[in-house]
Design a protein around this motif. Sequence first.
Motif, PDB file in Angstrom:
ATOM      1  N   ALA A   1       4.143  -8.932  -3.998  1.00  0.00           N
ATOM      2  CA  ALA A   1       4.077  -9.809  -5.538  1.00  0.00           C
ATOM      3  C   ALA A   1       5.176 -10.584  -5.924  1.00  0.00           C
ATOM      4  CB  ALA A   1       3.287  -9.123  -5.794  1.00  0.00           C
ATOM      5  N   LEU A   2       5.447 -11.383  -6.351  1.00  0.00           N
ATOM      6  CA  LEU A   2       6.844 -11.969  -6.821  1.00  0.00           C
ATOM      7  C   LEU A   2       5.648 -12.557  -8.418  1.00  0.00           C
ATOM      8  CD1 LEU A   2       6.624 -12.647  -3.601  1.00  0.00           C
ATOM      9  CD2 LEU A   2       8.914 -13.187  -3.997  1.00  0.00           C
ATOM     10  N   ALA A   3       6.168 -11.518  -9.067  1.00  0.00           N
ATOM     11  CA  ALA A   3       6.072 -12.301 -10.581  1.00  0.00           C
ATOM     12  C   ALA A   3       7.159 -12.760 -11.212  1.00  0.00           C
ATOM     13  CB  ALA A   3       5.811 -11.106 -11.448  1.00  0.00           C
ATOM     14  N   GLY A   4       6.755 -13.314 -12.581  1.00  0.00           N
ATOM     15  CA  GLY A   4       8.084 -13.919 -13.238  1.00  0.00           C
ATOM     16  C   GLY A   4       8.893 -14.774 -12.231  1.00  0.00           C
ATOM     17  N   ALA A   5       8.311 -15.531 -11.616  1.00  0.00           N
ATOM     18  CA  ALA A   5       8.922 -16.816 -10.901  1.00  0.00           C
ATOM     19  C   ALA A   5      10.271 -16.972 -10.885  1.00  0.00           C
ATOM     20  CB  ALA A   5       7.576 -16.902  -9.573  1.00  0.00           C
ATOM     21  N   LYS A   6       9.780 -17.563 -12.486  1.00  0.00           N
ATOM     22  CA  LYS A   6      10.316 -18.937 -13.061  1.00  0.00           C
ATOM     23  C   LYS A   6      12.175 -18.070 -14.175  1.00  0.00           C
ATOM     24  CE  LYS A   6       8.093 -23.176 -12.403  1.00  0.00           C
ATOM     25  NZ  LYS A   6       7.647 -24.466 -12.251  1.00  0.00           N
ATOM     26  N   GLY A   7      11.736 -16.398 -13.447  1.00  0.00           N
ATOM     27  CA  GLY A   7      12.819 -16.007 -14.948  1.00  0.00           C
ATOM     28  C   GLY A   7      12.024 -15.325 -16.288  1.00  0.00           C
ATOM     29  N   ASP A   8      10.850 -15.276 -16.074  1.00  0.00           N
ATOM     30  CA  ASP A   8      10.382 -14.663 -16.969  1.00  0.00           C
ATOM     31  C   ASP A   8      10.424 -12.991 -16.668  1.00  0.00           C
ATOM     32  OD1 ASP A   8       8.852 -13.686 -19.203  1.00  0.00           O
ATOM     33  OD2 ASP A   8       7.113 -14.157 -19.040  1.00  0.00           O
ATOM     34  N   GLU A   9      11.158 -12.221 -18.400  1.00  0.00           N
ATOM     35  CA  GLU A   9      11.142 -10.909 -17.571  1.00  0.00           C
ATOM     36  C   GLU A   9       9.903 -10.628 -17.657  1.00  0.00           C
ATOM     37  OE1 GLU A   9      15.649 -10.265 -18.545  1.00  0.00           O
ATOM     38  OE2 GLU A   9      16.112 -11.729 -17.187  1.00  0.00           O
ATOM     39  N   THR A  10       9.236 -10.481 -19.314  1.00  0.00           N
ATOM     40  CA  THR A  10       8.943  -9.785 -20.090  1.00  0.00           C
ATOM     41  C   THR A  10       7.197  -9.547 -18.776  1.00  0.00           C
ATOM     42  OG1 THR A  10       7.331 -12.047 -20.664  1.00  0.00           O
ATOM     43  CG2 THR A  10       9.727 -10.587 -22.250  1.00  0.00           C
ATOM     44  N   ALA A  11       7.647 -10.234 -17.383  1.00  0.00           N
ATOM     45  CA  ALA A  11       6.222  -9.931 -16.841  1.00  0.00           C
ATOM     46  C   ALA A  11       5.653  -9.034 -16.011  1.00  0.00           C
ATOM     47  CB  ALA A  11       6.773 -11.754 -15.543  1.00  0.00           C
ATOM     48  N   ARG A  12       4.634  -8.767 -15.639  1.00  0.00           N
ATOM     49  CA  ARG A  12       4.512  -7.370 -15.055  1.00  0.00           C
ATOM     50  C   ARG A  12       3.715  -7.351 -13.934  1.00  0.00           C
ATOM     51  NH1 ARG A  12       4.101  -2.382 -18.752  1.00  0.00           N
ATOM     52  NH2 ARG A  12       6.035  -2.491 -20.165  1.00  0.00           N
ATOM     53  N   ILE A  13       3.227  -6.119 -13.028  1.00  0.00           N
ATOM     54  CA  ILE A  13       2.642  -6.583 -11.850  1.00  0.00           C
ATOM     55  C   ILE A  13       1.704  -5.129 -11.680  1.00  0.00           C
ATOM     56  CG2 ILE A  13       2.766  -6.131  -9.124  1.00  0.00           C
ATOM     57  CD1 ILE A  13       5.430  -7.222  -9.089  1.00  0.00           C
ATOM     58  N   TYR A  14       0.472  -5.146 -12.244  1.00  0.00           N
ATOM     59  CA  TYR A  14      -0.705  -4.743 -12.262  1.00  0.00           C
ATOM     60  C   TYR A  14      -1.146  -4.835 -11.000  1.00  0.00           C
ATOM     61  CZ  TYR A  14       0.911  -4.836 -17.497  1.00  0.00           C
ATOM     62  OH  TYR A  14       1.365  -5.221 -18.404  1.00  0.00           O
ATOM     63  N   CYS A  15      -1.183  -3.166 -10.146  1.00  0.00           N
ATOM     64  CA  CYS A  15      -2.731  -3.134  -9.125  1.00  0.00           C
ATOM     65  C   CYS A  15      -3.219  -2.311  -9.107  1.00  0.00           C
ATOM     66  CB  CYS A  15      -2.253  -3.439  -7.597  1.00  0.00           C
ATOM     67  SG  CYS A  15      -1.201  -2.393  -7.684  1.00  0.00           S
ATOM     68  N   GLN A  16      -4.620  -1.885  -8.061  1.00  0.00           N
ATOM     69  CA  GLN A  16      -5.469  -0.807  -8.625  1.00  0.00           C
ATOM     70  C   GLN A  16      -4.862   0.345  -7.200  1.00  0.00           C
ATOM     71  OE1 GLN A  16      -6.959  -0.447 -11.354  1.00  0.00           O
ATOM     72  NE2 GLN A  16      -9.337  -0.653 -10.557  1.00  0.00           N
ATOM     73  N   GLU A  17      -4.469   0.047  -6.394  1.00  0.00           N
ATOM     74  CA  GLU A  17      -4.459   0.201  -4.620  1.00  0.00           C
ATOM     75  C   GLU A  17      -2.801   0.165  -4.538  1.00  0.00           C
ATOM     76  OE1 GLU A  17      -6.482   1.108  -0.549  1.00  0.00           O
ATOM     77  OE2 GLU A  17      -7.049   0.897  -2.562  1.00  0.00           O
ATOM     78  N   PHE A  18      -1.311   0.996  -5.035  1.00  0.00           N
ATOM     79  CA  PHE A  18      -0.808  -0.089  -4.380  1.00  0.00           C
ATOM     80  C   PHE A  18      -0.037  -0.067  -2.892  1.00  0.00           C
ATOM     81  CE2 PHE A  18       3.739   0.812  -4.611  1.00  0.00           C
ATOM     82  CZ  PHE A  18       4.722  -1.306  -5.698  1.00  0.00           C
ATOM     83  N   HIS A  19       0.710  -0.259  -2.087  1.00  0.00           N
ATOM     84  CA  HIS A  19       0.762  -0.623  -0.778  1.00  0.00           C
ATOM     85  C   HIS A  19       1.577  -1.659  -0.127  1.00  0.00           C
ATOM     86  CE1 HIS A  19      -2.321   2.211  -0.076  1.00  0.00           C
ATOM     87  NE2 HIS A  19      -2.969   1.978   0.237  1.00  0.00           N
ATOM     88  N   ALA A  20       2.484  -1.747  -1.381  1.00  0.00           N
ATOM     89  CA  ALA A  20       3.113  -3.318  -1.729  1.00  0.00           C
ATOM     90  C   ALA A  20       4.304  -3.398  -0.685  1.00  0.00           C
ATOM     91  CB  ALA A  20       3.847  -3.622  -2.516  1.00  0.00           C
ATOM     92  N   GLU A  21       4.464  -4.483  -0.045  1.00  0.00           N
ATOM     93  CA  GLU A  21       5.594  -4.342   1.669  1.00  0.00           C
ATOM     94  C   GLU A  21       6.237  -4.703   0.345  1.00  0.00           C
ATOM     95  OE1 GLU A  21       4.821  -8.013   3.621  1.00  0.00           O
ATOM     96  OE2 GLU A  21       2.597  -7.442   4.441  1.00  0.00           O
ATOM     97  N   LEU A  22       6.746  -6.206  -0.683  1.00  0.00           N
ATOM     98  CA  LEU A  22       7.536  -5.806  -1.705  1.00  0.00           C
ATOM     99  C   LEU A  22       6.994  -6.361  -3.338  1.00  0.00           C
ATOM    100  CD1 LEU A  22      10.891  -8.207  -0.863  1.00  0.00           C
ATOM    101  CD2 LEU A  22       8.825  -8.626  -2.819  1.00  0.00           C
ATOM    102  N   VAL A  23       7.489  -5.785  -3.865  1.00  0.00           N
ATOM    103  CA  VAL A  23       7.404  -6.448  -5.520  1.00  0.00           C
ATOM    104  C   VAL A  23       8.754  -7.035  -6.123  1.00  0.00           C
ATOM    105  CG1 VAL A  23       5.374  -5.307  -5.897  1.00  0.00           C
ATOM    106  CG2 VAL A  23       8.210  -4.395  -7.023  1.00  0.00           C
TER     107      VAL A  23
END
Length: 263
Positions: A206-228
């Motif tokens: 999951a890649l948030a703020g892809a164009k540089g938005d530093e206020t972006a966040r990532i939320y998920c119900q069940e966290f097994h991410a390979e990369l955030v």
Amino acid sequence: MSSVPIASLEPVAEIKFGQVGIANLKLKRLDADGLAHELNDKVANAAQLFLRAPVVLDLSHLSTLPELDTVRDLLARVRASGMLPVGLSYGTSENEQLAQALGIPVFAKFRAAYERAGEAVAEPARATPAPPSRERVTTAESAEDIPVSTPAQVATIGQLHDKPVRSGQQVYARGRDLILTTLVGNGAEVIADGSIHVYGALRGRALAGAKGDETARIYCQEFHAELVSIAGQYRVFEDIPAELRGQPVQAWLDGDRLMLKKL
């Protein structure tokens, strides 16, 4: 006991993603061996993100511009790590001459904020406004663009995706948040210029703020991410605390640190 020089304890370079799929490699000091070691570690720990990733080399933070053969060696070290150097970031006229001698382009969007010689820096050209948002789903077998019928003049909070995102697929919400109501599988990738909300298991990237938005966040119900990743700062599965795995989690930036916390 001999003391370790302070400079050797600091990272040689800082790597940060500016746009989806391209990385700006900012060299903080001239240390080819140290750079090679750090890049090899990054590729080994996050091959999905760094292996064969196009890289722009930024020399603007060095006190002096390196010689041609030195830069050629740096580019060779980047290539040997598994990343693909595609050019230099914009700097001075000397920097442009260096790029010409190397036969590689200069990327103005990664330009330095100043000229070393005290020359005025021209304003960069304004980017062409992006077209109305489109959801892109790419699979290993095929690629298609699925338009989202949203009037350009209406502000939209988020882009909804209500199907599982499976291995080899990518969903990108341009200029907005991305809301996913089900699974993001292993090997899948979800990207948003804003925040990412996963109402299910996040097992891929999951890649948030892809164009540089530093206020972006990532939320998920069940966290097994390979990369955030948020605005180019990232953490891989090996860096994630064991107590957060499988839990509802949020991720955000605190300065240059990517923070994780149970919801």
